[in-house]
Design an enzyme around this catalytic site. Sequence first.
Site, mmCIF file in Angstrom:
data_model
loop_
_atom_site.group_PDB
_atom_site.id
_atom_site.type_symbol
_atom_site.label_atom_id
_atom_site.label_comp_id
_atom_site.label_asym_id
_atom_site.label_seq_id
_atom_site.Cartn_x
_atom_site.Cartn_y
_atom_site.Cartn_z
ATOM 1 N N HIS A 77 64.201 30.575 24.297
ATOM 2 C CA HIS A 77 62.567 30.603 24.044
ATOM 3 C C HIS A 77 62.506 32.393 24.223
ATOM 4 O O HIS A 77 63.130 33.294 24.750
ATOM 5 C CB HIS A 77 61.740 30.069 25.204
ATOM 6 C CG HIS A 77 61.815 28.716 25.162
ATOM 7 N ND1 HIS A 77 61.150 27.872 25.786
ATOM 8 C CD2 HIS A 77 62.283 27.917 24.177
ATOM 9 C CE1 HIS A 77 61.116 26.558 25.389
ATOM 10 N NE2 HIS A 77 61.861 26.590 24.395
ATOM 11 N N GLU A 79 60.673 34.308 25.967
ATOM 12 C CA GLU A 79 60.340 34.707 27.308
ATOM 13 C C GLU A 79 61.996 34.925 27.723
ATOM 14 O O GLU A 79 62.199 36.078 28.650
ATOM 15 C CB GLU A 79 59.704 33.913 28.180
ATOM 16 C CG GLU A 79 58.276 33.441 27.812
ATOM 17 C CD GLU A 79 58.089 32.215 27.165
ATOM 18 O OE1 GLU A 79 58.860 31.930 26.180
ATOM 19 O OE2 GLU A 79 57.303 31.356 27.207
ATOM 20 N N CYS A 103 57.072 27.652 29.475
ATOM 21 C CA CYS A 103 57.651 26.410 29.833
ATOM 22 C C CYS A 103 58.174 26.409 31.027
ATOM 23 O O CYS A 103 58.362 27.306 31.833
ATOM 24 C CB CYS A 103 58.740 25.926 28.876
ATOM 25 S SG CYS A 103 60.372 26.682 29.004
ATOM 26 N N CYS A 106 61.595 28.708 31.383
ATOM 27 C CA CYS A 106 61.260 30.217 31.363
ATOM 28 C C CYS A 106 60.568 30.792 32.428
ATOM 29 O O CYS A 106 60.794 31.962 32.988
ATOM 30 C CB CYS A 106 60.409 30.531 29.942
ATOM 31 S SG CYS A 106 61.478 30.274 28.491
HETATM 32 N N1 LIG Z 1 56.318 29.784 25.610
HETATM 33 C C1 LIG Z 1 57.265 29.033 24.705
HETATM 34 C C2 LIG Z 1 57.069 27.989 24.220
HETATM 35 C C3 LIG Z 1 57.900 27.482 23.162
HETATM 36 N N2 LIG Z 1 58.783 28.400 22.514
HETATM 37 C C4 LIG Z 1 59.678 28.031 21.451
HETATM 38 C C5 LIG Z 1 60.512 26.923 21.309
HETATM 39 C C6 LIG Z 1 60.555 26.480 19.852
HETATM 40 O O1 LIG Z 1 61.341 27.368 19.165
HETATM 41 C C7 LIG Z 1 59.199 26.636 19.591
HETATM 42 C C8 LIG Z 1 58.363 25.578 19.919
HETATM 43 O O2 LIG Z 1 58.474 24.492 18.856
HETATM 44 P P1 LIG Z 1 57.388 23.479 18.553
HETATM 45 O O3 LIG Z 1 57.664 22.440 19.375
HETATM 46 O O4 LIG Z 1 56.239 24.131 18.617
HETATM 47 O O5 LIG Z 1 57.593 23.250 17.282
HETATM 48 O O6 LIG Z 1 58.719 27.797 20.403
HETATM 49 C C9 LIG Z 1 59.057 29.668 23.388
HETATM 50 O O7 LIG Z 1 59.590 30.500 22.673
HETATM 51 N N3 LIG Z 1 58.083 29.887 24.166
HETATM 52 ZN ZN ZN Z 2 60.577 28.571 27.760
#
Ligand SMILES: Nc1ccn([C@H]2C[C@H](O)[C@@H](COP(=O)(O)O)O2)c(=O)n1
Ligand code: ZN
Length: 166
Positions: A77, A79, A103, A106
Amino acid sequence: MKRDNYLSWDEYFMAVALLSAQRSKDPNTQVGACVANEQNKIVGVGYNGFPWGCSDDEFPWERQGEFLQTKYPYVCHAELNAVLNSISTDLKNCRIYVGLFPCNECTKVIIQAGIKEIIYLSDKYRDTDQVRAAKIMLDKSPYITYRKLETNLKQLQISFIPPELF
Ligand SMILES: Nc1ccn([C@H]2C[C@H](O)[C@@H](COP(=O)(O)O)O2)c(=O)n1
Ligand SMILES: [Zn+2]
């Protein structure tokens, strides 16, 4: 007289996070994060992507199907990358700007790094257990707060055309 339509620090760091997100290869959700210290210096940036050596062309970007055939077990992710990419392991009193609410995994990293504030833009996954767990930890911990970015900005235009060619 100085211009008055300059970016606030909050807008500036969030813009850096959003620009970083443009590096993401995720076809569905591109997330960027930017860590700033007490002196308003950027100490780390990151975006969501696969770990070093795990090819963007070989690993799956799928969202559904058998777990190991989706991106979820592999993607780092934004973060996490911003914290790991930072110039110091001690991010005490820093702020993290992120396009999407963190999440639970993170959030643990953010808290343990000593970051004191999370500023986010979207909370589109607020109804997931990951974000609920993140908020349970954040609401309990006296060391960290979170807030949604307040801004009147709708968008920011960046031009690569030199001003003399306008
Ligand atoms: N706070 C976050 C939430 C999600 N991510 C990343 C993880 C995945 O690459 C994407 C989410 O994918 P989706 O389920 O919307 O197709 O975003 C993050 O980096 N930071
Ligand atoms: Zn995360």
